[in-house]
Write a protein that holds these residues in place. Structure first.
Motif, mmCIF file in Angstrom:
data_model
loop_
_atom_site.group_PDB
_atom_site.id
_atom_site.type_symbol
_atom_site.label_atom_id
_atom_site.label_comp_id
_atom_site.label_asym_id
_atom_site.label_seq_id
_atom_site.Cartn_x
_atom_site.Cartn_y
_atom_site.Cartn_z
ATOM 1 N N ASP A 78 -1.675 -3.859 -4.591
ATOM 2 C CA ASP A 78 -0.784 -2.941 -3.886
ATOM 3 C C ASP A 78 0.529 -2.763 -4.622
ATOM 4 O OD1 ASP A 78 -2.585 -2.715 -1.609
ATOM 5 O OD2 ASP A 78 -2.008 -4.778 -1.156
ATOM 6 N N VAL A 79 0.955 -3.820 -5.287
ATOM 7 C CA VAL A 79 2.197 -3.826 -6.069
ATOM 8 C C VAL A 79 1.917 -4.553 -7.371
ATOM 9 C CG1 VAL A 79 4.580 -4.689 -6.198
ATOM 10 C CG2 VAL A 79 3.701 -3.774 -4.033
ATOM 11 N N ALA A 80 2.513 -4.096 -8.459
ATOM 12 C CA ALA A 80 2.406 -4.799 -9.737
ATOM 13 C C ALA A 80 3.797 -4.934 -10.340
ATOM 14 C CB ALA A 80 1.484 -4.057 -10.702
ATOM 15 N N ILE A 97 0.058 5.200 -9.449
ATOM 16 C CA ILE A 97 1.369 4.694 -9.046
ATOM 17 C C ILE A 97 2.003 5.629 -8.023
ATOM 18 C CG2 ILE A 97 3.716 4.187 -9.851
ATOM 19 C CD1 ILE A 97 2.513 3.391 -12.534
ATOM 20 N N GLN A 98 2.606 5.060 -6.994
ATOM 21 C CA GLN A 98 3.404 5.839 -6.048
ATOM 22 C C GLN A 98 4.816 5.978 -6.604
ATOM 23 O OE1 GLN A 98 3.092 5.284 -1.635
ATOM 24 N NE2 GLN A 98 2.399 3.232 -2.235
ATOM 25 N N PRO A 99 5.291 7.180 -6.838
ATOM 26 C CA PRO A 99 6.678 7.325 -7.284
ATOM 27 C C PRO A 99 7.648 6.794 -6.232
ATOM 28 C CG PRO A 99 5.437 9.348 -7.634
ATOM 29 C CD PRO A 99 4.576 8.459 -6.786
ATOM 30 N N ARG A 100 8.811 6.369 -6.686
ATOM 31 C CA ARG A 100 9.841 5.878 -5.775
ATOM 32 C C ARG A 100 10.362 7.021 -4.913
ATOM 33 N NH1 ARG A 100 14.815 3.561 -7.744
ATOM 34 N NH2 ARG A 100 14.881 2.388 -5.787
ATOM 35 N N VAL A 101 10.585 6.723 -3.666
ATOM 36 C CA VAL A 101 11.169 7.683 -2.738
ATOM 37 C C VAL A 101 12.373 7.017 -2.099
ATOM 38 C CG1 VAL A 101 10.818 9.090 -0.686
ATOM 39 C CG2 VAL A 101 8.927 8.750 -2.289
ATOM 40 N N ARG A 293 -0.727 3.354 -5.247
ATOM 41 C CA ARG A 293 -1.002 4.291 -4.151
ATOM 42 C C ARG A 293 -1.764 3.649 -2.999
ATOM 43 N NH1 ARG A 293 0.628 9.319 -5.057
ATOM 44 N NH2 ARG A 293 1.013 10.000 -7.208
ATOM 45 N N GLY A 294 -2.615 2.687 -3.304
ATOM 46 C CA GLY A 294 -3.378 2.045 -2.239
ATOM 47 C C GLY A 294 -2.541 1.183 -1.315
#
Length: 411
Positions: A78-80, A97-101, A293-294
Motif C-alpha cells: 500500500d505504501v513504499a 502510484i497515487q499522486p500526492r493530494v 493506488r491499492g
C-alpha cells in the motif's frame, strides 16, 4: 524480474508493527534492515496508537524494485519507501502510484525531483535525506587534499567498502560532479532516453581516469582484493575501530556506526574535494515515501503523517532518530553538531545535485552486479586489485556503459 506471491512471502518477511482484529493492516515496504529497520518500526508504532489503522512493515531489501514492477497486484504494498528515485518514473511503477493530494509543501528543489513534468503532480514525499559528499577521519587527524587531482593517497590510507556497488557510485558521482557538473546534468536526461551520446563525451572518461588514479594510489593489489569483499559498515570500522585506514568517504549516516562501535566524539569530516578551484561537490540522496493506488486514502494519509514537518517543540520516535544521527530532514536541525552543516547544505546550497545512479532506470539501473554499479566494480578491480593502467581502465569502463546503452536503444 517478476516476483511471485510465494517468493515475496518467503523472501520478504513481514514485521507487524501492530495488529487489530477485523481490519487488515496497511502494508508498507521498505529496504532497510537491522538498526534502521528497528528505528522505522518505532516511528510506525506511534501511527498505530489509538484508533488508527494497523500497519505491517515489509523489509523488501534489493527486491523492492521487482516487487513494485511485478505482475502480481496482490503483493504490491500500500505504501513504499524507496531509495532509488528512478523507480518513481519507471513505466511499470509510475502508473501504480497515487499522486500526492494536499499535504505539506515541499522545498522546490526536492519537489521537482518527485514531479514527472513541470506543473505535474508530486508522486511522493521525502522522508529521509542524505549528504553523500563527506569524507570522515579520526578527531585530531586531518587528511583533506587541497583539490581533486592532487588527491594521491598512500596505499592503505583510504577505506572503501567496494563490495557495495552504491559506495563506488558515490565516489564516481562526486568526482564527476566536481570535474564536469554540466556533464553530470546531461547524463541523467540522456540516459533515461537510452542515448549514449553524453556518456561518450571525453569528460566522462577523464573523470573516470581521475577516479581510477585515486583508487590505484590508495591500494596495493592485496588491499584492493580485500576491499572488494568489504562492505560499507566494515569500511567505517576500518578507520574508527581498527585504525587500518585514515579516511573513508561516506554519507552522514556513517555517524551512528562510528559512535556505536568507536565511541562518541571520535570523528570529524571534510567535504569531498573540488576540482581546479571549483566548489566541492554536493551529491544528495534520500528515501521517498509513495502511496500506491491499492492503498487508497489510508495510504495517502500515512505518507503525509510520516513525512510531515515536525515542529521544534515536538518530540517523538522520528525526532529522536534525527537527533541521534543517521537521519536528515529538511525541516529539523539535527542536535548533533557534526550533522548541522551537512543538513543545512541539503536545504539550500547552490550546486547540489541528486544521486545520479539512484535516478537511472533501464540498463544502467543500480543494483549489485548490475548496470553502472557493475561497471564501477570492474573498474575498481582492474586498477586497485589488478595492474591495468588507470587511463585504459577508464576508457574501457566508459565503453562498457556506451555499449550497454546502445544495445538498450536498439542501435
Amino acid at each position: 524480474m517478476p516476483i511471485s506471491r510465494r517468493a515475496f512471502l518467503l523472501g520478504v518477511p513481514a514485521l507487524a508493527a501492530t495488529a487489530c482484529a477485523g481490519q487488515p493492516p496497511l502494508r508498507v515496504a521498505v529496504v532497510w534492515s537491522g538498526a534502521e529497520l528497528q528505528r522505522f518500526l518505532r516511528v510506525v508504532d506511534a501511527y498505530t496508537a489509538g484508533s488508527r489503522r494497523p500497519v505491517s512493515v515489509y523489509s523488501a531489501g534489493d527486491n523492492i524494485s521487482a516487487l513494485l514492477r511485478g505482475p502480481a497486484e496482490n503483493v504490491i504494498p500500500d505504501v513504499a519507501v524507496i531509495p532509488r528515485l528512478g523507480l518513481l518514473f519507471d513505466p511499470l511503477v509510475s502508473p501504480r502510484i497515487q499522486p500526492r493530494v494536499g499535504g505539506h509543501v515541499q522545498d522546490a528543489f526536492w519537489r521537482g525531483l518527485v514531479t514527472p513534468y513541470e506543473g505535474g503532480p508530486e508522486l511522493g514525499a521525502w522522508f529521509k535525506l542524505a549528504n553523500k559528499s563527506l569524507v570522515w577521519h579520526r578527531k585530531g587527524e586531518r587528511h583533506a587534499p587541497p583539490n581533486l587531482t592532487s588527491w594521491m593517497p598512500r596505499p592503505g590510507t583510504v577505506a572503501i567498502g567496494a563490495a557495495d556497488g552504491w559506495v563506488l557510485s558515490d565516489w564516481f558521482e562526486n568526482v564527476l560532479l566536481a570535474y564536469a557538473p554540466e556533464v553530470y546534468d546531461g547524463l541523467f536526461t540522456a540516459a533515461t532516453r537510452g542515448d549514449p551520446e553524453w556518456w561518450a563525451r571525453n569528460e566522462v572518461a577523464e573523470a573516470l581516469t581521475v577516479l581510477a588514479l585515486i583508487w590505484r594510489e590508495a591500494f596495493t593489489p592485496d588491499q584492493g582484493r580485500r576491499a572488494l569483499t568489504l562492505q560499507f559498515h566494515d569500511s567505517i570500522l576500518d578507520v574508527f575501530r581498527y585504525r587500518g585506514a585514515d579516511v573513508v568517504a561516506a554519507p552522514d549516516f556513517a555517524l551512528p556506526v562510528i559512535e556505536r562501535y568507536a565511541g562518541k566524539d571520535v570523528a570529524r569530516h571534510f567535504s569531498f574535494p573540488g576540482h581546479a578551484g571549483g566548489p566541492p561537490p554536493l551529491v544528495a540522496g534520500g528515501d521517498v515515501a509513495v502511496a500506491m493506488r491499492g492503498g487508497g486514502q489510508d495510504a495517502l494519509d500515512f505518507v503525509e503523517w510520516l513525512t510531515r514537518p515536525r515542529g521544534s517543540d515536538e518530540h517523538d520516535a522520528l525526532t529522536e532518530w534525527v537527533d541521534e544521527g543517521g537521519f536528515l530532514t529538511l525541516d529539523r536541525e539535527p542536535s548533533h553538531p557534526l550533522l548541522r552543516e551537512p543538513a543545512l547544505a541539503l536545504r539550500g546550497r547552490e550546486g547540489r545535485r541528486y544521486d545520479l545512479s539512484d535516478r537511472l532506470i533501464g540498463r544502467l539501473e543500480g543494483g549489485d552486479g548490475r548496470g553502472l554499479w557493475r561497471v564501477l566494480t570492474e573498474l575498481f578491480g582492474d586498477v586497485a586489485a589488478g595492474t591495468t593502467a588507470p587511463a585504459g581502465a577508464a576508457q574501457a569502463a566508459r565503453e562498457k556503459i556506451v555499449t550497454s546503452l546502445a544495445k538498450g536503444s536498439g542501435r
